[in-house]
Design an enzyme around this catalytic site. Structure first.
Site, short mmCIF file in Angstrom:
data_model
loop_
_atom_site.label_atom_id
_atom_site.label_comp_id
_atom_site.label_asym_id
_atom_site.label_seq_id
_atom_site.Cartn_x
_atom_site.Cartn_y
_atom_site.Cartn_z
N ARG A 163 -7.80 14.27 2.51
CA ARG A 163 -6.54 14.83 2.02
C ARG A 163 -5.65 13.68 1.55
O ARG A 163 -5.52 12.66 2.25
CB ARG A 163 -5.87 15.60 3.15
CG ARG A 163 -4.61 16.32 2.76
CD ARG A 163 -4.34 17.41 3.79
NE ARG A 163 -2.98 17.88 3.74
CZ ARG A 163 -2.14 17.78 4.76
NH1 ARG A 163 -2.51 17.22 5.90
NH2 ARG A 163 -0.91 18.25 4.64
N GLN A 220 -3.35 2.70 -5.32
CA GLN A 220 -4.32 1.96 -4.50
C GLN A 220 -5.69 1.96 -5.16
O GLN A 220 -6.39 0.96 -5.19
CB GLN A 220 -4.46 2.65 -3.13
CG GLN A 220 -3.34 2.34 -2.19
CD GLN A 220 -3.89 1.60 -0.98
OE1 GLN A 220 -4.30 0.46 -1.09
NE2 GLN A 220 -3.91 2.24 0.16
N THR A 271 0.81 -1.21 0.00
CA THR A 271 0.00 0.00 0.00
C THR A 271 0.85 1.26 0.00
O THR A 271 0.34 2.33 -0.31
CB THR A 271 -0.90 0.00 1.24
OG1 THR A 271 -0.07 -0.31 2.38
CG2 THR A 271 -1.96 -1.06 1.14
N GLY A 284 -7.89 2.30 0.64
CA GLY A 284 -7.60 0.91 0.26
C GLY A 284 -8.80 0.16 -0.28
O GLY A 284 -8.66 -0.68 -1.16
N GLU A 285 -9.98 0.45 0.24
CA GLU A 285 -11.15 -0.32 -0.15
C GLU A 285 -12.01 0.41 -1.18
O GLU A 285 -12.64 -0.22 -2.03
CB GLU A 285 -12.05 -0.64 1.06
CG GLU A 285 -11.35 -0.84 2.39
CD GLU A 285 -10.46 -2.04 2.47
OE1 GLU A 285 -10.79 -3.08 1.87
OE2 GLU A 285 -9.40 -1.95 3.13
#
Lengths: 169, 328, 756
Positions: free
Chosen positions: C646, C656, C525, C722-723
């Site tokens: 941000r 990502q 990540t 991430g999701e």
């Protein structure tokens, strides 16, 4: 059953005794400490183990080390000259063409070999003109030719860009 | 993998003699399928005789204007050869549709014909499978059926043959040249594969120790106007659900010559002779193409999970023939 | 301490095209990293991020990944690659029944094989001090709870011998009937309980949310509606399949037990394994600086660590190496559970929703309940006075499901956002207009304010960039070269939680160099880069003066990375450590003494966390092509505009989101693990059978973010990234496929047979 073999790996001659069952990938990783080639599936279904074997990209997980006796092997580690990265490697860094990095050495070896194949005029299944003298590596061509390297972080868009930029400096 | 001995044969003759004499011996070519299956112990040879360096990797002219392809050529080398690209484009495209560049650099032309099925029940040694262990039954028939055969299957086995190259070779009437314990012979690709009804454990008519040394492509001017179309669950790097190799010649609106073969639908590359007969001499129309495809597929016996392959095969055939007609 | 970018004005909206070029990034010189990968044997000492030399860094800087030069050479060290002296190899042996008991074990043939050092089974495996957590404990009894459960292992000198000898172990079973059928008409469906935190906490669902909610009178609301949709959507079992198989290398000596172990966090597995093996705290050290992908599959489960440690106990003095095979990963490290979802929507004549319900039935394992927040998005996405959600689970003889990228919303929003498209279609409304019409002012169930929610801007920006106004409103009206063409849209949302339990260390040396240490992880990540950026900003110094150390359980404890919580949890903690360090320096009169100053602080509580709803948002657009003859489906273009607060680093954030959207494409078109209902096993358990998107499946993907600071969430103003990229993609594609063909597919994946 064991046999003695010699491989030239990233420019260095290496002699070792292997179980006949040892794959080229395991010989590199477990016996020679060359962990640049990665094991992702061990069945030729992901491309993480891609190395150049006598100049051609192959999945090293499906090559028996004994069958590779005498061969020249190049991994992503061997493409760089120490800290001086290969242009494809530099482009991958610049375009953020990876995240976890596990498929990356295989992607890079594959890309370097792919550029050579294209130079030799090898076609792909998406080539409009199968018999063209010159291969034009547009994004679709690059994507098809790189499809043997899976990337679960899914950096494909950036991988194609990284390669595209190398072809058009 | 079960422990095994490995040797590089000195010549074809000794390789053949060695493998013929030992039931647990096997030739090793590119290894992409053999090593894969050995890891899962689907195959457990005790001796591998490496023949890759023995078998020709070149293409030579054959009598009658055809080509004689060394069986040791890599799939990519064959696909990239100018003569193949110009005279047999469907073969080039079929090769380029298969696997990945990495695998095609390893895989040999000879070995490609001898790929084992991708049936997941064959590849799982804990499952019953008549092809792997005769008499244990077929777990696939009532299992996950998406990849299974709709043509030529038997109660004992519903597996498909996974090759793309062989589909084009079947359409082109290619002929294998082999060396076996009883000498040299030739085998048309369309006679290479055994019906599962004859016992699914043996895929081909090759004898123990019989080695494919070359493949002869007869001259086929119609093949210069040909294509291979692979329909699959991913845009690349996946086996066919259905594939079609087609060559077509149309004169004055009528079909004068046609070659048609299907992949992904049967235990072998399926030469669509019924459809070919229905096409030749008739108008090159969409309705005619559809009728011919339906005639070929009338024999289909799909399962619930792969029934879609029948309309898919029909539509793909029609679409290919239409494209070849328009491009004529 | 305030960077030039920082502002408390949430209204500042700059849409950044998340391209790499032109953002003023400084390339990291390639020479600086030898100590990391080139000499991995030494890295049992501190693992340190390569310095972002010559860079000011800080939040918002478009820095390249600091470990990039290592990764492109294959020199970053993943778990299985740590060099150890004379390793032994362990190969697991899996059950071939789905339910029952092991009745006999014969290890003679395996032990007779030259090179075999030992065989582990339930008969001789070490008894664990904590044995009732099936994602950690193994080989504690003869019970088999699913097909592909670990029932033994062989340890041998060679990797080939271990695997071959595993096949020589003869196990006999008493098999019991197999039950793996997920249906909504089962009479044993139950409401999940105590599934929070992988079953460690009392909440109903994984994220602590209740299984069911309701407000108003749904039935009456639906009855009053002018327009209604009632549709059922199904999603199959899916598998994470990170490229790096789950691997561990264990050395067990009297002094220290070291485990190199691919993991989404080092503290959690270290604690789980310490407890399981009954070790004194701190004796086990878990090291994981580089992880070859995880996506939820390397978060809570620690089976590979357990097995490697058991192996190391069995062959004292030998380090033990273990890597699951790709096939074994299908049963041992979790999966996204299959689900059947019914969504009912009722709208008034203008399109305002008057009733929403979302009922999910989800598969889970008898071995352990896992229940996810599939219906959660339907609680917050749209305003409606009458609403209900429910979650039921079926306990089956299947491997244990777990979190997988976008857990809950990835499947839940496929259902909700498809249903919204169906409603818009019925009403002849533009699907974006329908959504904006129902945008809530506060959380529709709790009434709490959203800390920041810029969904409307995402849609507006996305529609403009995508060219939404040019779409064909009528399905099946655009075609080219045999392909039907359509466009689809969907909303995205995912919570931005802060997980408790992180602590960070910060130190300043007299020469003005800073060290920040936290047991966080980088699973691809970008933590090595982004956490250093946060540290630099928090410390108010150029980034090249900060050394970051992560990925080692000997560092201060940190939560695992998951649920888009990493930066929020770790970054906040690092910020707090920086504050404390500054305070300590002030106490020294602003001078750093020769021995330096160091602080270790825990993550602060913040009452605002209970006063606002925190989440990321997005609008997903898809162009879809379906072949008229073959039904083949392609997605030549995806475009997403995201509100992730941000942006800490536009390079890694874009990657990502790109990755998430590609995951969305992959789950929509390809991903399905097929379950054999007779044997209870996953059939297509390799990359040949389980398709993930390959390069050729992906066309153009554009990622844009609104770079809007969230005013309350954390000191950085950043929300999770991430999701959110995977959320809504499936609905956007399915809606686009409908627009292309007129065929509404409600069952993932959208394979070609569904369009024939």
């Amino acid at each position: 059953m064991e046999q003695k073999i010699t491989l030239r790996v990233d420019g260095k001659e290496r002699t070792l005794t292997v179980d006949t069952r040892t794959t080229l990938l395991d010989a590199l990783r477990e016996r020679l400490g060359v962990t640049s080639a990665k094991k992702g599936c061990d069945h030729g279904q992901c491309g993480a183990c891609t190395v150049m074997l006598d100049g051609r990209r192959v999945t090293s997980c499906l090559v028996l080390a004994v069958a590779g006796d005498g061969a020249e092997v190049v991994t992503a580690a061997g493409l760089a000259d120490g800290d001086d990265l290969h242009p494809v490697q530099k482009s991958f860094v610049a375009e953020d063409a990876f995240q976890c990095g596990y498929c990356t050495p295989g992607q890079i070896v594959s890309a370097v070999a792919m550029l050579r194949e294209a130079k030799e005029g090898w076609p792909s299944v998406v080539s409009d003109d199968l018999d063209a003298d010159r291969v034009v590596l547009d994004r679709a061509e690059i994507a098809e030719r790189m499809s043997g390297n899976l990337c679960r972080c899914a950096a494909y868009v950036n991988i194609v860009t990284a390669i595209e930029k190398v072809t058009r400096p | 993998m079960k422990p095994f001995a490995y040797q590089r044969a000195k010549d074809v003759e000794s390789a053949v003699t060695t493998v013929a004499a030992r039931p647990e011996a096997s030739f090793l070519g590119g290894g992409t399928n053999l090593v894969d299956l050995m890891k899962m112990e689907v195959l457990k040879p005790e001796l591998l005789v490496d023949v890759r360096h023995l078998v020709s990797r070149t293409i030579e002219p054959a009598h009658g204007g055809g080509l004689l392809i060394g069986a040791g050529m890599s799939n990519n080398e064959l696909a990239a050869d100018r003569r193949i690209r110009r005279r047999y484009p469907m073969l080039s495209q079929a090769l380029l549709s298969g696997a990945s560049y990495q695998l095609r650099n390893l895989a040999t032309v000879g070995g490609n014909f001898l790929q084992r099925t991708r049936c997941p029940y064959f590849r799982d040694v804990t499952m019953p499978c008549n092809k792997r262990e005769p008499g244990t039954g077929c777990a696939a028939r009532d299992g996950v059926q998406r990849d299974l055969a709709v043509l030529g299957a038997d109660a004992s086995c519903v597996a498909t043959h996974p090759s793309d190259m062989a589909v084009a070779m079947a359409a082109l009437d290619a002929v294998l040249h082999t060396v076996g314990p009883s000498g040299e012979r030739t085998i048309p690709v369309n006679e290479l594969y055994r019906s599962p009804a004859e016992g699914p454990q043996r895929d081909t008519v090759l004898e123990r120790g019989e080695l494919i040394t070359a493949v002869e492509l007869p001259a086929a001017p119609v093949a210069a106007h040909s294509r291979y179309r692979k329909v699959r669950d991913r845009a690349s790097y996946a086996f066919a659900l259905v594939s079609v190799a087609a060559a077509l010649e149309v004169r004055h609106g009528s079909v004068t010559q046609v070659r048609l073969a299907l992949g992904g639908v049967a235990h072998k590359p399926w030469r669509a002779t019924t459809a070919e007969r229905a096409l030749v001499g008739r108008p090159a129309t969409e309705a005619g193409f559809r009728a011919a495809a339906e005639a070929e597929l009338a024999a289909a016996r799909p399962l619930a999970g792969n029934a879609f392959k029948v309309p898919l095969a029909r539509n793909t055939i029609v679409s290919m023939l239409r494209d070849l007609t328009e491009g004529a | 301490m305030t960077s030039p970018n920082e502002t408390n004005e949430p209204s500042r909206r700059a849409v950044l095209k998340a391209g790499v070029a032109g953002l003023g990034a400084t390339m990291v010189p390639f020479g600086a990293f030898e100590a990391l990968g080139a000499e991995p044997a030494q890295a049992a000492g501190p693992v340190t991020a390569p310095p972002a030399a010559a860079s000011r860094g800080g939040i918002g800087a478009a820095l390249k990944r600091v470990e990039g030069p290592l990764k492109v050479r294959g020199a970053a060290t993943y778990a299985f690659e740590w060099p150890v002296e004379k390793p032994a190899y362990l190969y697991p042996l899996l059950s071939t029944i789905a339910s029952g008991r092991v009745t006999s074990v014969d290890t003679r043939a395996a032990l007779a094989e030259p090179g075999v050092l030992g065989v582990l089974t339930h008969l001789n495996a070490p008894r664990l001090a904590w044995a009732d957590e099936p994602e950690v404990a193994l080989l504690q009894s003869d019970r088999v709870a699913y097909h592909g459960q670990i029932v033994g292992a062989v340890i041998a000198d060679g990797i080939e011998t271990a695997r071959y000898a595993a096949g020589l172990v003869k196990l006999e079973y008493a098999a019991e009937p197999v039950d793996v059928d997920l249906r909504t008409d089962r009479d044993d469906l139950r409401k999940p309980q105590h599934a929070q935190g992988f079953g460690q906490l009392p909440g109903d669902l994984m994220n602590g949310a209740p299984a069911d909610t309701s407000a108003g009178d749904f039935a009456a609301g639906l009855a009053s509606a002018v327009h209604r949709v009632d549709a059922t959507y199904t999603t199959p079992v899916q598998h994470h399949n990170p490229m790096e198989p789950h691997a561990a290398v264990a050395t067990w000596t009297d002094d220290e037990i070291t485990l190199y172990c691919g993991s989404q966090g080092v503290s959690t597995p270290q604690e789980l394994l310490t407890r399981a093996f009954g070790l004194e705290a701190g004796r086990l050290r878990l090291i994981s600086p580089y992880v070859g992908g995880a996506f939820g599959s390397k978060d809570f489960s620690a089976l590979w660590g357990t097995l490697a440690l058991m192996g190391a106990r069995l062959v004292p003095g030998r380090p033990v190496k273990l890597s699951f095979t790709r096939q074994q990963m299908f049963t041992l490290v979790g999966h996204r559970p299959a689900a059947i979802q019914r969504v009912r929507l009722g709208a008034d004549a203008r399109g305002r929703l008057v009733a929403i319900s979302h009922d999910a039935v989800q598969e889970t394992a008898k071995a352990k309940q896992y229940a996810e927040q599939t219906v959660q998005a339907s609680r917050s996405m749209y305003a409606a006075p009458n609403r209900r959600t429910s979650t039921r689970i079926a306990l089956l003889d299947v491997p244990i499901p777990t979190i997988m990228r976008g857990p809950g919303e990835a499947t839940g929003m496929f259902a909700l956002e498809s249903a919204m498209d169906e409603l818009a279609e019925k009403m002849g409304l533009d699907p974006i207009e329908l959504r904006l019409l129902n945008e809530p002012q506060t959380h529709p169930e709790t009434g709490q304010p959203f800390s920041s929610r810029h969904l409307k801007q995402c849609f507006e920006e996305g529609a403009r960039r995508f060219g939404w106004k040019n779409r064909a409103r009528k399905p099946r009206t655009r075609r080219k070269d045999g392909w039907l063409i359509g466009t689809g849209v969907a909303a995205a949302t995912y919570p931005s939680p802060r997980l408790p339990g992180s602590t960070a260390f910060a130190r300043v040396d007299r020469d003005g160099r800073y060290t920040v240490r936290i047991a966080a992880a980088d699973i691809g990540t970008g933590t090595w880069t982004t956490l250093a950026q946060i540290a630099a900003e928090a410390l108010g110094v150029p980034q090249n003066r900060v050394t970051l150390q992560i990925g080692d359980s000997s560092y201060p404890r940190a939560s695992s990375g998951g649920f888009s919580s990493g930066m929020n949890s770790w970054g906040t903690t690092v910020y707090e450590a920086a504050r404390a360090l500054h305070a300590a320096v002030d106490e020294h009169g602003g001078k750093v003494p020769p021995e330096g100053i160091e602080v270790t602080v825990g993550m602060p509580d913040d009452p605002r966390l209970r006063q606002y709803e925190f989440g990321s948002y997005g609008a997903q657009f898809a162009e879809v092509r379906v072949h008229e003859d073959t039904g083949e489906i392609r997605v030549p273009r995806l475009l997403g505009v995201f509100d992730v607060g941000r942006v800490i680093n536009p390079v890694t954030a874009r990657s990502q989101l790109l990755g998430g959207m590609t995951w969305g494409l992959s789950m929509t078109l390809h991903e399905e693990t097929a379950l054999d209902h007779r044997y209870g096993h996953f059939v297509n358990n390799d990359f040949g059978g389980y398709h993930i998107a390959a390069n050729a499946d992906v066309g153009s993907i554009e990622v844009h973010f609104l770079d809007v600071r969230d005013p309350h969430i954390n000191p950085m103003g950043s929300k999770g990234a991430g999701e959110i990229g995977i959320i809504g993609t499936a609905a956007a594609i399915a809606n686009g496929a409908y627009n292309a063909t007129g065929v509404r597919v409600r069952d993932l994946p959208l394979t070609l047979d569904k369009f024939l």
